[in-house]
Design an enzyme around this catalytic site. Sequence first.
Site, PDB file in Angstrom:
ATOM      1  CG  HIS A  47      -2.134  -0.801   1.075  1.00  0.00           C
ATOM      2  ND1 HIS A  47      -3.333  -0.481   1.671  1.00  0.00           N
ATOM      3  CD2 HIS A  47      -2.358  -1.928   0.368  1.00  0.00           C
ATOM      4  CE1 HIS A  47      -4.250  -1.366   1.329  1.00  0.00           C
ATOM      5  NE2 HIS A  47      -3.683  -2.274   0.550  1.00  0.00           N
ATOM      6  N   PRO A  91      -4.943   0.473  18.347  1.00  0.00           N
ATOM      7  CG  PRO A  91      -6.602  -1.025  17.734  1.00  0.00           C
ATOM      8  CD  PRO A  91      -6.089  -0.238  18.882  1.00  0.00           C
ATOM      9  CE1 TYR A 109      -5.304   4.210   8.372  1.00  0.00           C
ATOM     10  CE2 TYR A 109      -6.069   3.974  10.642  1.00  0.00           C
ATOM     11  CZ  TYR A 109      -5.201   3.630   9.624  1.00  0.00           C
ATOM     12  OH  TYR A 109      -4.216   2.698   9.856  1.00  0.00           O
ATOM     13  CE  LYS A 113       3.212   3.344  13.285  1.00  0.00           C
ATOM     14  NZ  LYS A 113       3.655   2.634  12.083  1.00  0.00           N
ATOM     15  CE1 TYR A 118      -0.266   2.639   7.498  1.00  0.00           C
ATOM     16  CE2 TYR A 118      -1.440   3.833   9.218  1.00  0.00           C
ATOM     17  CZ  TYR A 118      -1.363   2.781   8.324  1.00  0.00           C
ATOM     18  OH  TYR A 118      -2.389   1.852   8.262  1.00  0.00           O
TER      19      TYR A 118
HETATM   20  P1  FAS Z   1       0.843 -11.648  21.790  1.00  0.00           P
HETATM   21  O1  FAS Z   1      -0.151 -11.297  22.861  1.00  0.00           O
HETATM   22  O2  FAS Z   1       0.417 -11.689  20.372  1.00  0.00           O
HETATM   23  O3  FAS Z   1       1.468 -13.096  22.105  1.00  0.00           O
HETATM   24  C1  FAS Z   1       1.812 -13.450  23.421  1.00  0.00           C
HETATM   25  C2  FAS Z   1       1.733 -14.970  23.517  1.00  0.00           C
HETATM   26  O4  FAS Z   1       2.166 -15.363  24.820  1.00  0.00           O
HETATM   27  C3  FAS Z   1       0.300 -15.476  23.352  1.00  0.00           C
HETATM   28  O5  FAS Z   1       0.275 -16.491  22.379  1.00  0.00           O
HETATM   29  C4  FAS Z   1      -0.059 -16.018  24.743  1.00  0.00           C
HETATM   30  O6  FAS Z   1      -0.892 -17.158  24.671  1.00  0.00           O
HETATM   31  C5  FAS Z   1       1.306 -16.361  25.302  1.00  0.00           C
HETATM   32  N1  FAS Z   1       1.355 -16.337  26.764  1.00  0.00           N
HETATM   33  C6  FAS Z   1       0.735 -15.480  27.600  1.00  0.00           C
HETATM   34  N2  FAS Z   1       1.059 -15.780  28.881  1.00  0.00           N
HETATM   35  C7  FAS Z   1       1.915 -16.844  28.834  1.00  0.00           C
HETATM   36  C8  FAS Z   1       2.576 -17.614  29.813  1.00  0.00           C
HETATM   37  N3  FAS Z   1       2.435 -17.355  31.107  1.00  0.00           N
HETATM   38  N4  FAS Z   1       3.358 -18.651  29.406  1.00  0.00           N
HETATM   39  C9  FAS Z   1       3.513 -18.914  28.078  1.00  0.00           C
HETATM   40  N5  FAS Z   1       2.906 -18.221  27.091  1.00  0.00           N
HETATM   41  C10 FAS Z   1       2.111 -17.195  27.480  1.00  0.00           C
HETATM   42  N6  FAS Z   1      -1.874  -4.432  16.425  1.00  0.00           N
HETATM   43  C11 FAS Z   1      -1.876  -3.786  15.239  1.00  0.00           C
HETATM   44  O7  FAS Z   1      -0.808  -3.326  14.802  1.00  0.00           O
HETATM   45  N7  FAS Z   1      -3.051  -3.644  14.515  1.00  0.00           N
HETATM   46  C12 FAS Z   1      -4.242  -4.176  14.968  1.00  0.00           C
HETATM   47  O8  FAS Z   1      -5.270  -4.042  14.322  1.00  0.00           O
HETATM   48  C13 FAS Z   1      -4.269  -4.871  16.195  1.00  0.00           C
HETATM   49  N8  FAS Z   1      -5.433  -5.437  16.674  1.00  0.00           N
HETATM   50  C14 FAS Z   1      -5.417  -6.092  17.887  1.00  0.00           C
HETATM   51  C15 FAS Z   1      -6.593  -6.689  18.431  1.00  0.00           C
HETATM   52  C16 FAS Z   1      -6.568  -7.348  19.679  1.00  0.00           C
HETATM   53  C17 FAS Z   1      -7.826  -7.963  20.235  1.00  0.00           C
HETATM   54  C18 FAS Z   1      -5.365  -7.402  20.414  1.00  0.00           C
HETATM   55  C19 FAS Z   1      -5.325  -8.071  21.785  1.00  0.00           C
HETATM   56  C20 FAS Z   1      -4.200  -6.828  19.902  1.00  0.00           C
HETATM   57  C21 FAS Z   1      -4.214  -6.178  18.628  1.00  0.00           C
HETATM   58  N9  FAS Z   1      -3.069  -5.613  18.078  1.00  0.00           N
HETATM   59  C22 FAS Z   1      -3.054  -4.958  16.892  1.00  0.00           C
HETATM   60  C23 FAS Z   1      -1.834  -5.704  18.771  1.00  0.00           C
HETATM   61  C24 FAS Z   1      -1.260  -7.080  18.503  1.00  0.00           C
HETATM   62  O9  FAS Z   1      -1.115  -7.249  17.124  1.00  0.00           O
HETATM   63  C25 FAS Z   1       0.020  -7.173  19.268  1.00  0.00           C
HETATM   64  O10 FAS Z   1       0.817  -6.008  19.124  1.00  0.00           O
HETATM   65  C26 FAS Z   1       0.825  -8.382  18.889  1.00  0.00           C
HETATM   66  O11 FAS Z   1       0.018  -9.525  19.031  1.00  0.00           O
HETATM   67  C27 FAS Z   1       2.045  -8.419  19.798  1.00  0.00           C
HETATM   68  O12 FAS Z   1       2.611  -9.657  19.692  1.00  0.00           O
HETATM   69  P2  FAS Z   1       3.273 -10.364  20.985  1.00  0.00           P
HETATM   70  O13 FAS Z   1       4.128  -9.383  21.682  1.00  0.00           O
HETATM   71  O14 FAS Z   1       3.846 -11.640  20.480  1.00  0.00           O
HETATM   72  O15 FAS Z   1       2.062 -10.646  21.981  1.00  0.00           O
HETATM   73  C1  PHB Z   2      -6.309  -4.081  10.148  1.00  0.00           C
HETATM   74  O1  PHB Z   2      -6.318  -4.319   8.919  1.00  0.00           O
HETATM   75  O2  PHB Z   2      -6.650  -4.931  11.000  1.00  0.00           O
HETATM   76  C2  PHB Z   2      -5.853  -2.719  10.627  1.00  0.00           C
HETATM   77  C3  PHB Z   2      -5.359  -1.810   9.703  1.00  0.00           C
HETATM   78  C4  PHB Z   2      -4.928  -0.569  10.149  1.00  0.00           C
HETATM   79  C5  PHB Z   2      -5.015  -0.264  11.505  1.00  0.00           C
HETATM   80  C6  PHB Z   2      -5.506  -1.195  12.430  1.00  0.00           C
HETATM   81  C7  PHB Z   2      -5.927  -2.433  11.983  1.00  0.00           C
HETATM   82  O3  PHB Z   2      -4.602   0.954  11.943  1.00  0.00           O
END
Ligand code: FAS
Ligand code: PHB
Length: 389
Positions: free
Chosen positions: A72, A292, A200, A296, A384
């Site tokens: 993009h 989100p 957005y 980032k 971005y």
């Molecule tokens: P994660 O939370 O992905 O992974 C951590 C892992 O550790 C999990 O698999 C968990 O099961 C495991 N764990 C936890 N406790 C443990 C323990 N005691 N022992 C062993 N394992 C354990 N970011 C964006 O950029 N754009 C988005 O649109 C976006 N949407 C999101 C929506 C939701 C609902 C959430 C919660 C986050 C969103 N994020 C988004 C942010 C997300 O993408 C995170 O930044 C990303 O998953 C970070 O990755 P990790 O640091 O690996 O953490």
């Molecule tokens: C998504 O595609 O899930 C998405 C894209 C841009 C954002 C957040 C989420 O800022």
Amino acid sequence: MKTKVAIIGGGPSGLLLAQLLHVRGIDSVMLERKTKDYVLSRIRAGVLERGLLALLREAGVADRMEREGLPHDGTLISYGEEMFRIDFTARTGHAVMVYGQTEVTRDLYEAREKAGAVMEFNAEDVVVHDATSDAPSVTYRVAGQDRRIDCDFIAGCDGFHGVSRQTIPLDVRREYEKVYPFGWLGILSETPPVSDEIIYASSERGFALCSMRNKNLSRYYIQCDLSDKPEDWTDAAFWEELKRRIPAAQAATLVTGPSIEKSIAPLRSFVTEPMQWGRLFLCGDAAHIVPPTGAKGLNTAASDVHYLYNGLRQFYETGDRAGLDGYSEKALARVWKAERFSWWFSNLMHRYPAQSAFDLKIQQAEIAFLRDNGAAQQALAENYVGLPY
Ligand code: FAS
Ligand code: PHB
């Protein structure tokens, strides 16, 4: 069991670190609380910054992303009926890649399995021991069996609800938090995206986001109340509300369909300092959370992994601990810039419950300034596509 690096968490942070270390011949063991299928079932990020693309290439897991990802060159910002474009490539020379976090995680798991990685799933009662000694360890239980890993270093990649951050004593940790008075209700639908680029949308009814995973898989979000639950929203109600928040021209061409996933994410800004304690290093959501809005979350996890991977690589290749000793300071400098951008963009685009008429006029003026001012667009574009590591 003995290894160089014990990695707690099998999400993108833990997997990417493990694979990068593997490519450099540095062994690790990864502990995941859930199953691989559970981790892959979570629908999260969708936009990859240039730095993460480079790391995936360095880790040898970029082939499918290069084939199937959608580059993009810009994004669209709408305010009521008005819409304008921010041209990332013209302003920064870089694009972003739209490729779901789920696919990144899938590619990383495939590479780890091909490498014969030691990955423990359904790991319970994970406990970090002696993090400030020269001989840390991690104990845990799998299928009722107590296990122990003796290691040189521990990477806490276990997300916001993990144990790693809690291991750092409260009198050492400083936490900074802002909770937003709204959430994002997101759906996934097997429909063609309403636009080739992400929209957005700010409107009097609240924020909306039109994104995608591929040409026939769309990802949409609308700002919702914190009291909302996914089951409060029928698909029809979601589509109706989304149409009211985007310009009429896009609403008229929006292809709707059944949601194949529907969830609500609360929005918060959170940072814990320091991001290391002795030989324990926090990466990703274990250390910080962003709303989100600026895409980032995953990308800032990637820059943490970059700093920690290079610090570990320097140590094992030269014995020099400088990269490891400076990890927290280096990672936090970039984390706070991502926090600022995510906070700024969230404030710009969302409706706050207690917003005054003056606040609304200021918000409109700021969007108009972004529409009309090249320097403002340059600043958004640079944040971005990803600030340099
Ligand atoms: P994660 O939370 O992905 O992974 C951590 C892992 O550790 C999990 O698999 C968990 O099961 C495991 N764990 C936890 N406790 C443990 C323990 N005691 N022992 C062993 N394992 C354990 N970011 C964006 O950029 N754009 C988005 O649109 C976006 N949407 C999101 C929506 C939701 C609902 C959430 C919660 C986050 C969103 N994020 C988004 C942010 C997300 O993408 C995170 O930044 C990303 O998953 C970070 O990755 P990790 O640091 O690996 O953490
Ligand atoms: C998504 O595609 O899930 C998405 C894209 C841009 C954002 C957040 C989420 O800022």
